[in-house]
Design a protein around this motif. Sequence first.
Motif, short mmCIF file in Angstrom:
data_model
loop_
_atom_site.label_atom_id
_atom_site.label_comp_id
_atom_site.label_asym_id
_atom_site.label_seq_id
_atom_site.Cartn_x
_atom_site.Cartn_y
_atom_site.Cartn_z
N VAL A 1 0.83 -1.21 0.00
CA VAL A 1 0.00 0.00 0.00
C VAL A 1 0.86 1.26 0.00
N PRO A 2 1.90 1.37 0.86
CA PRO A 2 2.74 2.57 0.78
C PRO A 2 3.46 2.71 -0.56
N CYS A 3 3.91 1.60 -1.14
CA CYS A 3 4.57 1.68 -2.44
C CYS A 3 3.60 2.12 -3.53
N LEU A 4 2.37 1.62 -3.49
CA LEU A 4 1.37 2.06 -4.46
C LEU A 4 1.04 3.53 -4.28
N PHE A 5 0.99 4.00 -3.03
CA PHE A 5 0.74 5.40 -2.78
C PHE A 5 1.84 6.28 -3.37
N VAL A 6 3.08 5.88 -3.16
CA VAL A 6 4.22 6.65 -3.68
C VAL A 6 4.22 6.67 -5.21
N THR A 7 4.00 5.50 -5.83
CA THR A 7 3.98 5.49 -7.30
C THR A 7 2.80 6.28 -7.85
N ASP A 8 1.64 6.19 -7.20
CA ASP A 8 0.50 7.01 -7.63
C ASP A 8 0.81 8.49 -7.49
N TYR A 9 1.45 8.87 -6.40
CA TYR A 9 1.77 10.26 -6.16
C TYR A 9 2.72 10.80 -7.22
N TYR A 10 3.77 10.06 -7.54
CA TYR A 10 4.77 10.56 -8.48
C TYR A 10 4.38 10.41 -9.93
N PHE A 11 3.62 9.39 -10.29
CA PHE A 11 3.35 9.15 -11.71
C PHE A 11 1.97 9.61 -12.14
N LYS A 12 0.95 9.43 -11.35
CA LYS A 12 -0.39 9.87 -11.75
C LYS A 12 -0.55 11.37 -11.61
N ARG A 13 0.17 11.96 -10.68
CA ARG A 13 0.08 13.39 -10.46
C ARG A 13 0.59 14.15 -11.69
N ARG A 14 1.60 13.64 -12.37
CA ARG A 14 2.21 14.34 -13.50
C ARG A 14 1.41 14.15 -14.77
N VAL A 15 0.62 13.10 -14.85
CA VAL A 15 -0.15 12.85 -16.05
C VAL A 15 -1.32 13.80 -16.15
N GLY A 16 -2.03 14.02 -15.02
CA GLY A 16 -3.26 14.82 -15.00
C GLY A 16 -3.04 16.26 -15.01
#
Length: 171
Positions: A156-171
């Motif tokens: 869960v923490p790893c998914l949170f970090v990857t979502d934060y760094y990669f999904k944030r830049r796409v949108g």
Amino acid sequence: KGTTLGFVFSWIFTTISLAMIITPCLPADDNAPIEAQLFATAALRTLAASSVAFLLYRTLVPSYHNWHWPVLSSFFCLKIWEPLSKLSFCSYLIHFRLLMELCFRPQLRSMLNMDPPNHFDENRMMDWFLYLGKLFVNGALISYGLAFIMHYFVEVPCLFVTDYYFKRRVG
């Protein structure tokens, strides 16, 4: 293509897959070379994973497909599987190895009070079923307990970090 031969093969493969999953892992000779234990572990894990993959294939193909198995599909669509599905990847990583440790490490077996009967004798079949039951229950409880910890403290923490760094830049 809906042939009789295809139908027969689908059920032959299904029977082999179910037999592979249901077949218990009996303890081997504790003095076997580590290479033999490694080979047996790799072979059994590959066969078990292939068996589960085939059954999942039969579950997930569309309902109009010849190899679709509606009973299996409806069974895996039940809501009781949702919590376990969240832990499935973490349990996959450790479950088989844990079972191998329970089967091949006499110290661990004696610590959990689950020593197998000394000889495979038809008069002691109930002892073997009791041992296999203990192996299944202990293996499931320990592996899902560890999977729960791994899921919530690693995945869960790893998914949170990857979502934060990669999904944030796409949108």
